[in-house]
Design an enzyme around this catalytic site. Structure first.
Site, PDB file in Angstrom:
ATOM      1  N   ASP A   1     102.375  47.408 -15.221  1.00  0.00           N
ATOM      2  CA  ASP A   1     102.400  48.018 -16.388  1.00  0.00           C
ATOM      3  C   ASP A   1     103.715  49.171 -16.082  1.00  0.00           C
ATOM      4  O   ASP A   1     103.477  50.225 -15.406  1.00  0.00           O
ATOM      5  CB  ASP A   1     101.302  48.999 -16.971  1.00  0.00           C
ATOM      6  CG  ASP A   1     101.420  49.743 -17.961  1.00  0.00           C
ATOM      7  OD1 ASP A   1     102.565  49.760 -18.674  1.00  0.00           O
ATOM      8  OD2 ASP A   1     100.501  50.577 -18.601  1.00  0.00           O
TER       9      ASP A   1
ATOM     10  N   ASP B   1     107.328  51.396 -17.425  1.00  0.00           N
ATOM     11  CA  ASP B   1     107.875  52.245 -18.636  1.00  0.00           C
ATOM     12  C   ASP B   1     109.307  52.651 -18.229  1.00  0.00           C
ATOM     13  O   ASP B   1     109.658  52.925 -17.079  1.00  0.00           O
ATOM     14  CB  ASP B   1     107.055  53.658 -18.633  1.00  0.00           C
ATOM     15  CG  ASP B   1     105.780  53.318 -18.911  1.00  0.00           C
ATOM     16  OD1 ASP B   1     105.352  53.214 -19.959  1.00  0.00           O
ATOM     17  OD2 ASP B   1     104.877  53.265 -17.877  1.00  0.00           O
TER      18      ASP B   1
ATOM     19  N   ASP C   1     107.213  48.836 -21.034  1.00  0.00           N
ATOM     20  CA  ASP C   1     107.187  49.766 -22.336  1.00  0.00           C
ATOM     21  C   ASP C   1     108.086  50.518 -22.581  1.00  0.00           C
ATOM     22  O   ASP C   1     108.697  51.211 -21.716  1.00  0.00           O
ATOM     23  CB  ASP C   1     105.851  50.438 -22.000  1.00  0.00           C
ATOM     24  CG  ASP C   1     104.331  49.785 -22.525  1.00  0.00           C
ATOM     25  OD1 ASP C   1     104.504  48.489 -22.954  1.00  0.00           O
ATOM     26  OD2 ASP C   1     103.439  50.125 -22.067  1.00  0.00           O
TER      27      ASP C   1
END
Length: 329
Positions: A78, A80, A133
């Protein structure tokens, strides 16, 4: 008292993302940035052009190797990468939907999977098991904090760059902090993969790790982990103590929207881990102690190097104090 510091260090080597993996993720990031720049330059040349700032676990050097799915062999990274639009006045800010629409259009076709338009970002998913993201920010040049294009909390003032600086300062004062944050996140990863329950995100674990960190004279990570869990549970379980305040602007409580059920489930997991950590540190047998840690980290926490022998017996053997009939007249 059992010493599993060696097993913790070995576990850290297993969960810490390798340099090769970080290079791959960085390469993917640069390709994604290039595509976004190209879209805005060709399709919206008169509008503010995007700038970028890496954020989250990659930027704070706490990224983990995820637990792999047994069927696919893939694990979820995950990541960013903040997308910033810097204008000269507030009047230049477009609608929230304008940023979401155009950023999604910019990354369409970049991977074989369609991008996902989420409340706070556009998500780009990769077949190797990671996603990026892309939160969007507008800020006036010279202002201290950018505004996040978040559908549920429109244009909240938030600057992940401040969080990176804060965490870097914390690590300068707390030498084991990055390792302990990785252990907390690995614990959350294991619970998420084995139980029907969503643990707090990595950002929350990072803040809690920094808040409840405690040094020890022997520089042992197993002891530091136990102390952290005890401090965390003792404070969060108190009446009115279930809070995780963001240490930088906007200074919100990240537990504010937790339901009573989710709060109690997390506290239950934390209590169980805390109690097993205390038992592990007070255990005489290093292998038995190791198994108590493994219960909460999973089999990636290897116990094969922990001797299955009582530490008191080891000390007696090393000093030659062995009872036998030959020692007596």
């Amino acid at each position: 008292m059992a010493n599993n510091n060696e097993q913790f260090r070995a576990f850290h080597d297993v969960i810490n993302a390798t340099q090769d993996k970080r290079k791959t993720l960085k390469k993917n990031r640069e390709a994604l940035r290039t595509r976004i720049k190209k879209y805005f330059k060709e399709n919206l040349p008169c509008e503010i052009q995007p700038k970028f700032h890496w954020q989250g676990s990659y930027a704070m050097h706490t990224i983990l190797n995820p637990i792999k799915d047994e069927e696919t062999g893939l694990g979820v990274y995950d990541l960013d990468d903040g997308v910033y639009f810097v204008g000269q006045s507030q009047n230049e800010r477009k609608s929230l939907e304008w940023y979401h629409y155009n950023l999604k259009k910019a990354v369409e076709g970049h991977t074989s999977q369609d991008p996902v338009d989420k409340s706070a970002c556009i998500r780009v998913e990769y077949v190797d098991g990671h996603h990026v993201d892309l939160p969007m920010y507008f800020m006036v040049d010279g202002d201290e904090h950018p505004q996040l294009a978040h559908r549920k909390n429109p244009w909240v003032l938030q600057d992940p760059r401040d969080l990176i600086d804060w965490f870097s300062d914390e690590c300068g004062e707390k030498p084991m902090l990055r390792h302990l944050v990785r252990y907390l996140k690995a614990w959350a990863d294991y619970v998420n993969n084995t139980k029907d329950f969503e643990m707090p995100c990595g950002c929350i674990m990072t803040m809690l790790g920094a808040e409840y960190y405690q040094d020890n004279d022997d520089n042992r990570e197993d002891v530091a982990m136990k102390d952290l869990l005890v401090n965390m549970y003792d404070n969060l379980s108190q009446e009115g103590g279930f809070k995780c305040i963001r240490p930088v602007s906007p200074g919100d409580d990240l537990f504010e929207h937790y339901s009573e059920t989710r709060k109690n489930k997390f506290l239950s997991e934390l209590k169980s881990f805390k109690e097993d950590a205390e038992r592990a540190i007070n255990c005489k047998n290093p292998h038995d102690a190791c198994m108590k840690w493994q219960k909460h980290f999973g089999t990636r926490f290897c116990c094969s190097t922990a001797k299955d022998e009582d530490e008191d017996a080891q000390k007696q053997n090393s000093t030659g104090f062995i009872k036998s009939n030959s020692q007596f007249a």
